[in-house]
Motif scaffolding. Structure first.
Motif, PDB file in Angstrom:
ATOM      1  N   ALA A 159      43.078   9.790  -5.213  1.00 24.71           N
ATOM      2  CA  ALA A 159      43.914   9.657  -4.016  1.00 24.71           C
ATOM      3  C   ALA A 159      43.043   9.361  -2.799  1.00 24.71           C
ATOM      4  CB  ALA A 159      44.702  10.952  -3.795  1.00 24.71           C
ATOM      5  N   LEU A 160      41.911  10.049  -2.699  1.00 22.94           N
ATOM      6  CA  LEU A 160      41.016   9.819  -1.566  1.00 22.94           C
ATOM      7  C   LEU A 160      40.459   8.393  -1.612  1.00 22.94           C
ATOM      8  CD1 LEU A 160      39.608  11.061   0.904  1.00 22.94           C
ATOM      9  CD2 LEU A 160      37.776  11.817  -0.627  1.00 22.94           C
ATOM     10  N   HIS A 161      40.090   7.964  -2.819  1.00 19.52           N
ATOM     11  CA  HIS A 161      39.544   6.620  -2.989  1.00 19.52           C
ATOM     12  C   HIS A 161      40.545   5.575  -2.516  1.00 19.52           C
ATOM     13  CE1 HIS A 161      38.657   2.910  -5.310  1.00 19.52           C
ATOM     14  NE2 HIS A 161      37.392   3.270  -5.120  1.00 19.52           N
ATOM     15  N   ALA A 162      41.795   5.745  -2.932  1.00 18.03           N
ATOM     16  CA  ALA A 162      42.820   4.760  -2.562  1.00 18.03           C
ATOM     17  C   ALA A 162      43.008   4.731  -1.044  1.00 18.03           C
ATOM     18  CB  ALA A 162      44.139   5.106  -3.256  1.00 18.03           C
ATOM     19  N   CYS A 163      43.006   5.911  -0.430  1.00 18.34           N
ATOM     20  CA  CYS A 163      43.268   5.960   1.011  1.00 18.34           C
ATOM     21  C   CYS A 163      42.044   5.520   1.814  1.00 18.34           C
ATOM     22  CB  CYS A 163      43.725   7.361   1.405  1.00 18.34           C
ATOM     23  SG  CYS A 163      45.386   7.732   0.773  1.00 18.34           S
ATOM     24  N   LEU A 164      40.845   5.834   1.338  1.00 19.11           N
ATOM     25  CA  LEU A 164      39.647   5.342   2.038  1.00 19.11           C
ATOM     26  C   LEU A 164      39.579   3.820   1.936  1.00 19.11           C
ATOM     27  CD1 LEU A 164      36.858   7.906   1.020  1.00 19.11           C
ATOM     28  CD2 LEU A 164      37.638   7.428   3.352  1.00 19.11           C
ATOM     29  N   SER A 165      39.957   3.298   0.776  1.00 21.27           N
ATOM     30  CA  SER A 165      39.904   1.851   0.582  1.00 21.27           C
ATOM     31  C   SER A 165      40.871   1.129   1.523  1.00 21.27           C
ATOM     32  CB  SER A 165      40.259   1.493  -0.865  1.00 21.27           C
ATOM     33  OG  SER A 165      39.342   2.096  -1.745  1.00 21.27           O
ATOM     34  N   ALA A 166      41.942   1.840   1.899  1.00 22.26           N
ATOM     35  CA  ALA A 166      42.930   1.222   2.779  1.00 22.26           C
ATOM     36  C   ALA A 166      42.498   1.247   4.247  1.00 22.26           C
ATOM     37  CB  ALA A 166      44.278   1.943   2.617  1.00 22.26           C
ATOM     38  N   LEU A 167      41.451   2.035   4.546  1.00 15.63           N
ATOM     39  CA  LEU A 167      40.987   2.108   5.937  1.00 15.63           C
ATOM     40  C   LEU A 167      40.185   0.863   6.291  1.00 15.63           C
ATOM     41  CD1 LEU A 167      39.546   5.724   6.431  1.00 15.63           C
ATOM     42  CD2 LEU A 167      41.758   4.835   7.190  1.00 15.63           C
ATOM     43  N   GLU A 168      40.174   0.538   7.587  1.00 20.60           N
ATOM     44  CA  GLU A 168      39.258  -0.522   8.035  1.00 20.60           C
ATOM     45  C   GLU A 168      37.838  -0.072   7.721  1.00 20.60           C
ATOM     46  OE1 GLU A 168      39.948  -1.179  12.170  1.00 20.60           O
ATOM     47  OE2 GLU A 168      42.114  -1.215  11.869  1.00 20.60           O
ATOM     48  N   PRO A 169      36.966  -1.013   7.273  1.00 24.81           N
ATOM     49  CA  PRO A 169      35.622  -0.614   6.826  1.00 24.81           C
ATOM     50  C   PRO A 169      34.833   0.250   7.823  1.00 24.81           C
ATOM     51  CG  PRO A 169      36.065  -2.861   6.155  1.00 24.81           C
ATOM     52  CD  PRO A 169      37.235  -2.428   6.988  1.00 24.81           C
ATOM     53  N   PRO A 170      34.845  -0.046   9.131  1.00 28.42           N
ATOM     54  CA  PRO A 170      34.058   0.821  10.028  1.00 28.42           C
ATOM     55  C   PRO A 170      34.570   2.267  10.050  1.00 28.42           C
ATOM     56  CG  PRO A 170      34.602  -1.249  11.113  1.00 28.42           C
ATOM     57  CD  PRO A 170      35.424  -1.190   9.859  1.00 28.42           C
TER      58      PRO A 170
END
Lengths: 185, 231
Positions: free
Chosen positions: A128-139
């Protein structure tokens, strides 16, 4: 170690903490065998020194021993409790000014590389964390990761990203708000 | 960091997230910890972030501990783990126990100082770490030795206002009220401790007027409970 379930079982360590509270040193040893390499890696990453990282683990395991009876499963998982104890103790030692980071001792964590984030896929919480971090803008993703993994302050994150301090503070706050919304879905 | 207040529209989530990431300075972090004791929503947000961000620790390569590390730990845990003593009523004995129970659930309840580890044998018969009410960070360490003395060592710099002094009190179970053991300097001191070093005995540092006789404790600055050492 044999009777400790995998990390996917959230409260796998909780029964061992209860045994520690009853004075069972063997239970503490089981927690140590299972968690010390992960926790030392974390302490080493933040303090930059094997010796200081081992001091951090020494203090934290004494703390676990003495406070195990007060661990409350309703306040979070045992694994996250251990992680927090190690991170905060390492940050406290580092920021007391007694130590400088010894960067040369550290292997690189390529936290902007897919392989590093792929480690998160090993657990349900991590997916779940991976999916949500991946959805964040890279910076935003990188700023939050640097703060957690490296123990960076706002200023250190700003230096690492080559951005002004105010921008980084705002970046992290917005990143946390976005991350929370995603994790709640 | 402008203090322990949530940003508009985010509840406590952003502040709690910054706290769990370790981004707040010491004063701001302490402010969050104190606020969390009275704000269940903030405490819950802290727990939420601890659990949710925990998998990030798997991104870091593991590091094998040295063979000596477990030996060091095992040598230091030869005594049974403590269990909190039952409170015998209102007052600061109950407050100390209640506070420690609450604070143990929070992240920054990490009490050991580098200085404390440098203390060489003999083993203390009992030790307490004293924190300000509402804070999870230890400010003083008090150690009872076999000679019937208690040594108090500050873990951080203490400033005492002009005309004030620091009183050190204990409340052994044999006493009906806290007992003043004596005054300590801002850099600590050694006092007589004519009681059994029992587990769960509350100890406290108070702010007292200089030169005045102390019959009852002044304002409580720091509280802790003795943890018994090996027999």
């Amino acid at each position: 170690m044999a009777d400790i379930p995998s990390d996917d079982t959230e409260d796998a360590l909780a029964p061992l903490l209860h045994r520690c509270a009853a004075g069972d040193v063997a239970a503490l040893r089981q927690i140590y065998d299972h968690q010390a390499p992960r926790l030392k890696g974390l302490a080493l990453r933040i303090t930059g020194s094997h010796a200081v990282a081992e001091d951090v683990l020494h203090d934290v395991f004494l703390h676990i021993w003495q406070q195990a009876g007060r661990f409350d499963e309703r306040r979070g998982t045992s694994r996250a409790w251990l992680t927090t104890l190690v991170r905060f103790r390492a940050l406290e030692v580092l920021r007391r000014g007694a130590r400088e980071r010894v960067v040369s001792e550290l292997p690189d964590v390529q936290d902007d590389q897919p392989d590093a984030y792929a480690q998160l896929l090993a657990s349900g919480q991590g997916q779940a964390l991976h999916a949500c971090l991946s959805a964040l803008e890279p910076p935003r993703r990188r700023a939050i990761t640097l703060a957690f993994v490296e123990g960076f302050t706002h200023g250190e994150v700003a230096a690492a990203l080559g951005m002004p301090l105010g921008t980084v503070k705002s970046l992290i706050r917005r990143g946390l708000a976005s991350l929370k919304r995603c994790l709640d879905q | 960091m402008s203090g322990a207040a949530p940003e508009e529209g985010t509840g406590w989530d952003v502040l709690a997230g910054e706290y769990v990431l370790g981004l707040l300075d010491a004063d701001a972090a302490r402010s969050v910890e104190q606020r969390a004791l009275g704000e269940p929503a903030l405490a819950a947000a802290i727990t939420m972030w601890q659990d949710r961000l925990d998998p990030l620790s798997d991104m870091v390569p593991q590091a094998a501990p040295s063979d000596l590390l477990w030996q060091r730990i095992a040598n230091d845990v030869r005594q049974p783990a403590p269990a909190p003593q039952a409170s015998r009523g209102a007052g600061w004995r109950a407050a100390a126990i209640a506070f420690m129970g609450i604070a143990a659930g929070l992240a920054a309840f990490i009490l050991w100082s580098a200085a404390s580890r440098q203390t060489v044998a003999p083993w203390p018969r009992a030790v307490a770490l004293l924190s300000a009410p509402g804070s999870a960070i230890a400010t003083l360490r008090a150690q009872v030795t076999g000679a019937g003395t208690i040594t108090v060592v500050p873990l951080r710099h203490l400033d005492v206002a002009q005309g004030k002094q620091l009183g050190f009190w204990a409340w052994p179970s044999s006493e009906k009220a806290p007992v003043l053991l004596g005054m300590i300097a801002p850099d600590g001191g050694q006092l007589r401790f004519p009681y059994p070093p029992r587990e769960g005995t509350p100890v406290m540092v108070t702010l007292e007027p200089a030169g005045a006789p102390q019959k009852a404790p002044g304002p409580t600055l720091y509280l802790g409970l003795l943890i018994a050492g090996p027999a």
